[in-house]
Design an enzyme around this catalytic site. Structure first.
Site, mmCIF file in Angstrom:
data_model
loop_
_atom_site.group_PDB
_atom_site.id
_atom_site.type_symbol
_atom_site.label_atom_id
_atom_site.label_comp_id
_atom_site.label_asym_id
_atom_site.label_seq_id
_atom_site.Cartn_x
_atom_site.Cartn_y
_atom_site.Cartn_z
ATOM 1 N N CYS A 163 0.963 -1.017 -0.109
ATOM 2 C CA CYS A 163 -0.188 0.319 0.279
ATOM 3 C C CYS A 163 0.765 0.657 -0.202
ATOM 4 O O CYS A 163 0.599 1.976 -0.526
ATOM 5 C CB CYS A 163 -1.247 -0.081 1.461
ATOM 6 S SG CYS A 163 -2.106 -1.414 1.191
ATOM 7 N N HIS A 173 -3.516 7.055 2.447
ATOM 8 C CA HIS A 173 -3.460 6.137 2.057
ATOM 9 C C HIS A 173 -5.125 5.703 2.607
ATOM 10 O O HIS A 173 -5.323 5.777 4.033
ATOM 11 C CB HIS A 173 -2.755 5.016 2.321
ATOM 12 C CG HIS A 173 -3.439 3.526 1.940
ATOM 13 N ND1 HIS A 173 -4.003 2.991 1.276
ATOM 14 C CD2 HIS A 173 -3.411 2.217 3.075
ATOM 15 C CE1 HIS A 173 -4.194 1.662 1.159
ATOM 16 N NE2 HIS A 173 -4.076 1.140 2.021
ATOM 17 N N ASN A 201 -9.432 -0.685 -0.341
ATOM 18 C CA ASN A 201 -8.691 -0.121 -0.048
ATOM 19 C C ASN A 201 -8.322 -0.516 -1.115
ATOM 20 O O ASN A 201 -7.993 -1.526 -2.289
ATOM 21 C CB ASN A 201 -7.937 -0.643 0.960
ATOM 22 C CG ASN A 201 -6.606 -1.292 0.880
ATOM 23 O OD1 ASN A 201 -6.223 -0.617 0.343
ATOM 24 N ND2 ASN A 201 -5.530 -1.447 2.024
#
Ligand code: UT7
Length: 324
Positions: free
Chosen positions: A112, A251, A281
């Site tokens: 990520c 994020h 996500n």
């Protein structure tokens, strides 16, 4: 400073998967998912929406905004862990698709945090080779690596891609600084193996097969603490205060992680760009998708101080500051 983002783009798959759809697949419900994660829908890629194709579409939009032709691109970095092939890289497929014949290209895997790591790399290249134009993309199709029977993970992730074009400008705009970190000793808290060379013994006792495995609560705690520390360290190093920040683009993993982070940093929600409710996500794609949406919504003005931060598998985490 010099490494300026001159164009952004993003691409999301067409198919929308709602929490209500998930209720028919695993034992969960819309209320639980929204209250624990902030997510209502996510996008799931289908035929013709492989990682490189989403990446290519995001790249084309960023290049159009930047008014840059394919021939002008010198380097392509794709942050991904879900390329449709291990070799060649996703970046080489993007190069082929857009016809960037003068570029060299590679993938970067920092889960990520991949976009932030790639941004750091791009900024350093631009500062050394000031006539270079660099395309950075974060692209993922984690739906292909999700166990759709595991309610701990399948409610969280989505697919998509975001891109940014970097170029040198002789002024005070651009990447101010970054603080990046990794801790491989904690890998077992969040991982995804796909390699036939992965020794099954190291995966015992919980071999998840070709799907992601996550110790959600542990990851949650580490994410909040690590991003808080990274941001504070970066602000101190660059002598920037929280009040100087015009927009934070974190994020997008879980609204509760973001709320805890905002409270620890003393930054108000109006200054934080949030789209986790729409896309879930999207791993390395989440920051560049959010950056592009914020940019196209006119939320980024020349001279604004923008804070980025991320946390992901590895563990990898960090923060970045830009003057827009
Ligand atoms: O990009 C970086 C990587 N990932 C992350 O940042 C994710 C970090 N972690 C998280 O976001 C959260 O830990 C989750 C959203 C994954 C889970 O939320 P939580 O508040 O930590 O829930 P939990 O795992 O502690 O589970 C609480 C309860 C459990 O039931 P019991 O034991 O209390 O009866 C779970 O079995 O909720 C249950 N549960 C669910 N219930 C309905 C777990 N998943 C679900 C579900 N629907 N999907």
């Amino acid at each position: 400073m010099g490494a300026v983002i001159i164009g952004t783009g993003s691409c999301l798959p067409k198919r929308v998967l709602s929490n209500h759809d998930l209720e028919k697949m695993v034992e969960t419900n819309d209320e639980w998912i929204r209250s624990r994660t902030g997510i209502s829908t996510r996008r799931i890629s289908g035929a013709g929406e492989e990682t490189y194709r989403l990446a290519t579409s995001a790249a084309r939009k960023a290049m159009e905004m930047a008014q840059v032709t394919a021939d002008e691109i010198d380097l392509i970095i794709v942050a991904t862990m879900t390329s449709h092939m291990v070799m060649p890289s996703c970046a080489c497929f993007v190069q082929k698709e857009i016809g960037a014949n003068n570029a060299f290209a590679w993938d970067l895997n920092a889960a990520c945090s991949g976009f932030l790591y790639s941004l750091d790399t791009a900024a350093k290249h631009v500062l050394v080779d000031q006539d270079k134009t660099i395309l950075v993309i974060g692209a993922e199709t984690l739906s292909s690596r999700t166990n759709w029977e595991d309610r701990n993970t399948c409610i969280l992730f989505g697919d998509g891609a975001g891109a940014a074009v970097f170029r040198y400008e002789d002024n005070d705009r651009g990447v101010i600084g970054t603080q990046l970190f990794s801790d491989g000793s904690l890998w077992k808290l969040l991982y995804l193996h796909s390699s036939p060379s992965c020794n099954p013994e190291i995966l015992q006792p919980d071999n998840p097969g070709p799907y992601m495995l996550m110790a959600g609560q542990e990851v949650f705690k580490h994410a909040v603490r690590a991003m808080e520390k990274a941001v504070k360290k970066l602000l101190e190093k660059e002598n920037v205060s929280v009040d100087d920040i015009s927009l934070m683009i974190p994020h997008q993993a879980n609204i509760r992680i973001l709320k805890k982070l905002m409270s620890r940093l003393g930054i108000s929600q109006e200054k934080v760009f949030i789209n986790v409710q729409k896309y879930g996500n999207t791993s390395a794609a989440s920051i560049p998708i959010a950056l592009d949406e914020a940019n196209r919504e006119g939320l980024l003005k020349k001279g604004d101080i923008v804070l980025l931060c991320s946390f992901g598998g590895g563990f990898t985490w960090g923060a970045g500051l830009l003057k827009w």
